[in-house]
Design an enzyme around this catalytic site. Sequence first.
Site, PDB file in Angstrom:
ATOM      1  N   ASP A 130       0.830  -1.202   0.000  1.00  0.00           N
ATOM      2  CA  ASP A 130       0.000   0.000   0.000  1.00  0.00           C
ATOM      3  C   ASP A 130       0.868   1.258   0.000  1.00  0.00           C
ATOM      4  O   ASP A 130       1.856   1.339   0.741  1.00  0.00           O
ATOM      5  CB  ASP A 130      -0.850  -0.038   1.281  1.00  0.00           C
ATOM      6  CG  ASP A 130      -1.933   1.006   1.318  1.00  0.00           C
ATOM      7  OD1 ASP A 130      -2.843   0.932   0.483  1.00  0.00           O
ATOM      8  OD2 ASP A 130      -1.889   1.884   2.202  1.00  0.00           O
TER       9      ASP A 130
ATOM     10  N   GLU B 144      14.319 -15.705  -0.195  1.00  0.00           N
ATOM     11  CA  GLU B 144      14.713 -16.856   0.646  1.00  0.00           C
ATOM     12  C   GLU B 144      13.632 -17.933   0.629  1.00  0.00           C
ATOM     13  O   GLU B 144      13.864 -19.059   1.038  1.00  0.00           O
ATOM     14  CB  GLU B 144      14.893 -16.418   2.107  1.00  0.00           C
ATOM     15  CG  GLU B 144      16.082 -15.527   2.358  1.00  0.00           C
ATOM     16  CD  GLU B 144      16.051 -15.013   3.804  1.00  0.00           C
ATOM     17  OE1 GLU B 144      15.458 -15.682   4.685  1.00  0.00           O
ATOM     18  OE2 GLU B 144      16.596 -13.926   4.025  1.00  0.00           O
TER      19      GLU B 144
HETATM   20  C1  GLC Z   1      -4.204   2.982  -0.567  1.00  0.00           C
HETATM   21  C2  GLC Z   1      -5.433   2.141  -0.415  1.00  0.00           C
HETATM   22  C3  GLC Z   1      -6.558   3.029  -0.010  1.00  0.00           C
HETATM   23  C4  GLC Z   1      -6.226   3.669   1.314  1.00  0.00           C
HETATM   24  C5  GLC Z   1      -4.903   4.395   1.245  1.00  0.00           C
HETATM   25  C6  GLC Z   1      -4.379   4.738   2.607  1.00  0.00           C
HETATM   26  O1  GLC Z   1      -4.291   3.901  -1.571  1.00  0.00           O
HETATM   27  O2  GLC Z   1      -5.678   1.457  -1.607  1.00  0.00           O
HETATM   28  O3  GLC Z   1      -7.773   2.338   0.061  1.00  0.00           O
HETATM   29  O4  GLC Z   1      -7.221   4.583   1.679  1.00  0.00           O
HETATM   30  O5  GLC Z   1      -3.912   3.605   0.652  1.00  0.00           O
HETATM   31  O6  GLC Z   1      -3.919   3.576   3.243  1.00  0.00           O
END
Ligand code: GLC
Length: 543
Positions: A205, A258
Amino acid sequence: MPSPQTDWWRSAVIYQIYPRSFADNNGDGMGDLPGITAHLSDLRDLGVDAVWLSPFYPSPQHDAGYDVADYRAVDPRFGDLGDADKMISEARALGLKVIVDLVPNHTSSEHAWFQAALAAAPGSPERERYIFRDGSGPDGSEPPNGWKSVFGGPAWERVSDGQWYLHLFDVSQPDLNWGNPDVRAEFVSVLRFWLDRGVDGFRVDVAHGLIKDAELADWHYAGEILGGLAPEGAPPPPMWDQDGVHEIYQQWRSVLDEYEGGRILVAEAWVQPADRLARYVRPDEMHQAFNFEYLDTPWSADPLRKVIDSTTAANAAVGAPTTWVLSNHDVVRHATRLGYPVGEPRKHGIGLGDPQPDVALGLRRARAATLQMLALPGSAYLYQGEELGLPEATEIPDEYRQDPAWERSGHAERGRDGCRVPIPWEADAPSYGFGPADASWLPQPSVWAEYALDRQRGVAGSTYELYRTALRLRAAHELGTGTLRWVDTPADVLAFRNGDLLVLTNFGDAPAELPLNARVRLASGPLTEDGRVPQDVTVWARV
Ligand code: GLC
């Protein structure tokens, strides 16, 4: 040496499960891990290779689980670690890989580390795990700089002793300090925790956000809702795509290597142009990065051809496959996005007061877009419900909205709830078969019945059967590992060869001719009586 066992991801079709909205087993109106496990065989039948699950970790759910309070456990709303193990082993038994979400840019404010940081003094090691600063102005009562949260409002929040902490997203999502060795060690340990449980990879993310400019140089522009892309004319953003992120992914790659079986990292990085994004998928870093530039391209032959070329070339230059995507939990579903006039700016959620899309046109184009995408060499991501042709829920009453962007933007942004509504499985069951109760955390539109899986399974021409056939042919013709060669066409038509298939999409209003020897294998909509391809239809044909 590339091998099918370790290189599965180069051509894989990966299905995104949004756990809150996939299937509710315990009847509380929210999806859960046992619900997912119960439906894995449906995904095998659809023909995907892998699933990616959005976060299911303990979380106060201020950003639908992207605010993680504990990276090594399961939120009781979704089940427990035993349910996660079961889901992983069941998937494996069905031949499906499992990718989980990793949220390293920020924790939840309820994470033990942040609670400790609040309790500790300015300058303490606890505060050093996050980005705390003194304020500006004569008495420090102004934020340290002018950065804005991508959900709206300032990116800084003041705590009781007067310091401020950075949150590029919601106030409940404090940014971690990736200059701190504790943070680096913690995430390597989290990677190992899930790798040891058998997951096949991680969707990372906000992968472009971990390192901030060392001086926290000022920047007064609001980013796109998901950050990353600077508005036109703005200087490069000091919080996104800093060079320092890459050594983090090199370290993670060596950890994944790994493990056996081809474990992968996929970057959610809103970075352009394509050669900047390709830096995330160099041979010693991640494996894939979502191609959001493709997702954002208007429904038009020339721009699509350009983005397919530029992103393929940028990835090829570093030896990575291109990863195609049209929908996810952060954008308006493509069946709705494409129901607006071509070239309108992308909307972050649509509500009752906004102009409504042309639903039939949107679905027609979405089916054509998907057939084009699934024929491109590389890997493709599908978002739950798109195989049913689901549109965005555009009529959610405002009082149900949960996306933090809705409140933080002062209601300027409707937010992303409309693509997150629980999906329909059975037309005549409570909550359309989402769960045993007649309840779901976001209300399901009454038209959901007609999109339910049981109304489409086995029905020739349904969107579900279109996806299923496309996935079967994609595998049989080895399109994912193929090579794209453009075919000359009139301006409003896009056509390419991949192996023995010709893939043609007509964007113009004049029907397009297929070559005389073409034998149509699959079409996203009916052809004309004399076998030509009408507007907004994609055809796969043997030539
Ligand atoms: C990413 C996720 C989104 C979230 C953001 C903050 O973009 O896909 O849904 O709100 O990160 O974590």
